[in-house]
Design a protein around this motif. Sequence first.
Motif, mmCIF file in Angstrom:
data_model
loop_
_atom_site.group_PDB
_atom_site.id
_atom_site.type_symbol
_atom_site.label_atom_id
_atom_site.label_comp_id
_atom_site.label_asym_id
_atom_site.label_seq_id
_atom_site.Cartn_x
_atom_site.Cartn_y
_atom_site.Cartn_z
ATOM 1 N N LYS A 55 0.812 -1.221 0.000
ATOM 2 C CA LYS A 55 0.000 0.000 0.000
ATOM 3 C C LYS A 55 0.843 1.266 0.000
ATOM 4 C CE LYS A 55 -4.133 -1.871 2.158
ATOM 5 N NZ LYS A 55 -4.979 -1.840 3.369
ATOM 6 N N ASN A 58 1.194 2.528 -3.930
ATOM 7 C CA ASN A 58 0.188 3.407 -4.552
ATOM 8 C C ASN A 58 -0.334 4.452 -3.563
ATOM 9 O OD1 ASN A 58 -1.449 1.805 -2.969
ATOM 10 N ND2 ASN A 58 -2.736 1.061 -4.638
ATOM 11 N N LEU A 60 -1.741 4.347 -0.763
ATOM 12 C CA LEU A 60 -2.881 4.185 0.132
ATOM 13 C C LEU A 60 -2.379 4.423 1.554
ATOM 14 C CD1 LEU A 60 -4.771 1.119 -1.387
ATOM 15 C CD2 LEU A 60 -5.565 3.475 -1.236
ATOM 16 N N ILE A 81 -3.638 10.831 -7.413
ATOM 17 C CA ILE A 81 -4.661 10.243 -8.282
ATOM 18 C C ILE A 81 -4.021 9.702 -9.560
ATOM 19 C CG2 ILE A 81 -6.762 10.742 -9.600
ATOM 20 C CD1 ILE A 81 -7.130 10.646 -6.530
ATOM 21 N N ARG A 84 -2.056 6.510 -8.739
ATOM 22 C CA ARG A 84 -2.888 5.313 -8.565
ATOM 23 C C ARG A 84 -3.464 4.832 -9.884
ATOM 24 N NH1 ARG A 84 -5.999 7.510 -3.281
ATOM 25 N NH2 ARG A 84 -4.293 7.228 -1.804
ATOM 26 N N ARG A 85 -3.806 5.776 -10.784
ATOM 27 C CA ARG A 85 -4.373 5.334 -12.067
ATOM 28 C C ARG A 85 -3.319 4.701 -12.952
ATOM 29 N NH1 ARG A 85 -8.623 10.170 -13.296
ATOM 30 N NH2 ARG A 85 -9.769 9.878 -11.359
ATOM 31 N N ILE A 87 -1.216 2.557 -11.782
ATOM 32 C CA ILE A 87 -0.860 1.307 -11.114
ATOM 33 C C ILE A 87 -2.119 0.464 -10.948
ATOM 34 C CG2 ILE A 87 0.012 0.291 -8.977
ATOM 35 C CD1 ILE A 87 1.607 2.844 -8.499
ATOM 36 N N TYR A 89 -4.427 -2.471 -9.297
ATOM 37 C CA TYR A 89 -4.515 -2.877 -7.899
ATOM 38 C C TYR A 89 -5.574 -3.964 -7.754
ATOM 39 C CZ TYR A 89 -4.903 -2.185 -2.794
ATOM 40 O OH TYR A 89 -4.913 -2.350 -1.436
ATOM 41 N N ILE A 91 -7.177 -6.850 -4.984
ATOM 42 C CA ILE A 91 -7.165 -7.295 -3.593
ATOM 43 C C ILE A 91 -7.940 -8.598 -3.435
ATOM 44 C CG2 ILE A 91 -6.843 -5.010 -2.590
ATOM 45 C CD1 ILE A 91 -9.799 -4.799 -2.127
ATOM 46 N N GLU A 93 -10.379 -9.461 -1.492
ATOM 47 C CA GLU A 93 -11.838 -9.344 -1.432
ATOM 48 C C GLU A 93 -12.412 -8.839 -2.757
ATOM 49 O OE1 GLU A 93 -9.757 -7.499 0.369
ATOM 50 O OE2 GLU A 93 -9.711 -8.434 2.340
ATOM 51 N N VAL A 94 -11.555 -8.636 -3.744
ATOM 52 C CA VAL A 94 -11.886 -8.162 -5.091
ATOM 53 C C VAL A 94 -12.412 -6.733 -5.067
ATOM 54 C CG1 VAL A 94 -12.895 -8.749 -7.304
ATOM 55 C CG2 VAL A 94 -12.557 -10.548 -5.611
ATOM 56 N N GLY A 95 -13.490 -6.494 -4.265
ATOM 57 C CA GLY A 95 -13.997 -5.130 -4.158
ATOM 58 C C GLY A 95 -14.627 -4.622 -5.437
ATOM 59 N N ASP B 110 -19.243 -1.664 1.949
ATOM 60 C CA ASP B 110 -18.158 -2.639 2.093
ATOM 61 C C ASP B 110 -16.788 -1.950 1.995
ATOM 62 O OD1 ASP B 110 -16.362 -4.691 1.927
ATOM 63 O OD2 ASP B 110 -17.340 -5.724 0.254
ATOM 64 N N ALA B 112 -13.932 -3.077 1.433
ATOM 65 C CA ALA B 112 -13.129 -3.572 0.308
ATOM 66 C C ALA B 112 -13.477 -2.798 -0.960
ATOM 67 C CB ALA B 112 -13.364 -5.061 0.100
ATOM 68 N N VAL B 113 -14.751 -2.457 -1.119
ATOM 69 C CA VAL B 113 -15.178 -1.713 -2.307
ATOM 70 C C VAL B 113 -14.581 -0.307 -2.288
ATOM 71 C CG1 VAL B 113 -17.181 -0.700 -3.435
ATOM 72 C CG2 VAL B 113 -17.281 -3.048 -2.612
ATOM 73 N N ALA B 116 -10.838 -0.600 -2.951
ATOM 74 C CA ALA B 116 -10.581 -0.842 -4.374
ATOM 75 C C ALA B 116 -10.741 0.458 -5.150
ATOM 76 C CB ALA B 116 -11.529 -1.916 -4.906
ATOM 77 N N ARG B 118 -10.421 3.564 -4.064
ATOM 78 C CA ARG B 118 -9.305 4.484 -3.792
ATOM 79 C C ARG B 118 -8.047 4.013 -4.505
ATOM 80 N NH1 ARG B 118 -7.424 7.050 0.866
ATOM 81 N NH2 ARG B 118 -6.796 5.089 1.799
ATOM 82 N N GLY B 119 -7.799 2.702 -4.462
ATOM 83 C CA GLY B 119 -6.604 2.152 -5.087
ATOM 84 C C GLY B 119 -6.594 2.348 -6.598
ATOM 85 N N MET B 120 -7.812 2.380 -7.195
ATOM 86 C CA MET B 120 -7.901 2.573 -8.647
ATOM 87 C C MET B 120 -7.662 4.024 -9.046
ATOM 88 S SD MET B 120 -11.358 0.456 -9.268
ATOM 89 C CE MET B 120 -11.664 1.032 -10.930
ATOM 90 N N GLY B 121 -7.662 4.905 -8.046
ATOM 91 C CA GLY B 121 -7.418 6.303 -8.362
ATOM 92 C C GLY B 121 -8.679 7.129 -8.540
#
Lengths: 260, 210
Positions: A55, A58, A60, A81, A84-85, A87, A89, A91, A93-95, B110, B112-113, B116, B118-121
């Motif tokens: 983390k 990127n 986080l 921003i 992160r775009r 890279i 990512y 996880i 839990e997929v999310g 959730d 995790a959502v 995800a 935030r991690g995606m930007g």
Amino acid sequence: MEQTSANDPVIEFRNVAYALPGGQQLLSGLNLQVRRGETLVLLGRSGSGKTTTLKLVNRLLTPTGGEVHVNGAPTAESDVIRLRRSIGYVIQEVGLFPHFTVERNIGLVPQIEGWTSERVHRRVEELLRMVGLDAQLASRYPHQLSGGQRQRVGVARALAADPAIVLMDEPFGALDALTRDQLQREFLSLQLRLNKTVVFVTHDLREALRLASRIALMEAGRLVTILSPEDFLRSSDPLASAYVRAFRDGLDSAVNRGAS
Amino acid sequence: MNLFHFLLQNREQVLELTMEHLWLVGISTLLAVLVGIPLGILSAHWPVWNKPVLGTANIIQTIPSLALFGFLLPVPWLGDRADRLAILALTLYALLPVIRNTYTGIRGVDPAVVEAGRGMGLTARQLLFKVELPLALSVILSGVRVAVVVSVGLATIAAAIGAGGLGEFIFRGLAMVNNQLILAGAIPAAVLALSADFGLGWLEKRLRPR
């Protein structure tokens, strides 16, 4: 942007530390370089600092000491921003966004990056094929998919804007053994074609040996050693050999039970 | 003369008071939504705001409605017209369920959502409008539903300060010891509350994420 040559590390940790606001030290003295096109696996127990390390790439999380460089520039100074775009990512839990179809999930970043809907659509179809999913799944919602399909969509989403770096945090950890095996196999063939720089977190030695270019072994917030999979199996490092022993013992005892 | 005949004979007045009633409830709910949702988002994202915001809304809720109408009466501009005053009081009461459900709804997304995203930007704004609010929508709506149902009942009291609405029948009936008159106000109010409850409940179910 700084100019980088092909031999420069894509990701570099320079004496990085990370502590929680309460003062608890999760990571200290981390020096690590990730080379272009390699799959670096962070291996360790839970609490060893591998997810924290991931983390920090990127942003986080932001290091409380030292610097993380991505493509030659310290992450602390880059636009978070944009960083992160650039890279991917993934996880455990997929999310996936439960209110979006598969297509919108995968196409979200390209769409907010201003791609035309025609181009997003073509990209989504291409990605679904790439991760071995039927294009007809594009209109489904995440809750209509199996666990393996969801994780494939998660991988496709991470690859959507064609990032050079992909971070994966135990992506196959929650899957059954057969699905995991299949996805690992596909990861390898995908990586052979795409040649991304991947940082992959796992606690599973078998997965690490199978996927890694190099294995970074972590314990209690520190990097213990970095070894190729072959060297890892022969290593005299006490922790590395303990992992290998536990792995072999598991196989042996399974075999012996079968024999008796 | 039974109730049905009374309603039929006075249908113009019944209709007028019902419209007044709807106006009071509609405007106050709208204001509560416009103020309450941002406050709910604020307290969900910045925990420091959680206690003061929800605490204040909670305290307002405990003020007896007649007393609140009374307190607001001497306020300039507001006190000039009874309907302004009634709308403000109803808005204040409607705030708590809207704020609380916005807070709960956003906190219930959730993690995790969100991670995800935030991690995606996604920017904070994109995360809020594309992910958090849509996923919290059915919970927020159920707060609005509670607010509306409570407001329909409370708005009958607004007639005590001359703000109109179906409460006029009720207060007139009380003064004249006329049960039929009381029912002529109470029954349409109950029908309003039930239909709002049903309609918003249906919408809420349709918007619930799977």
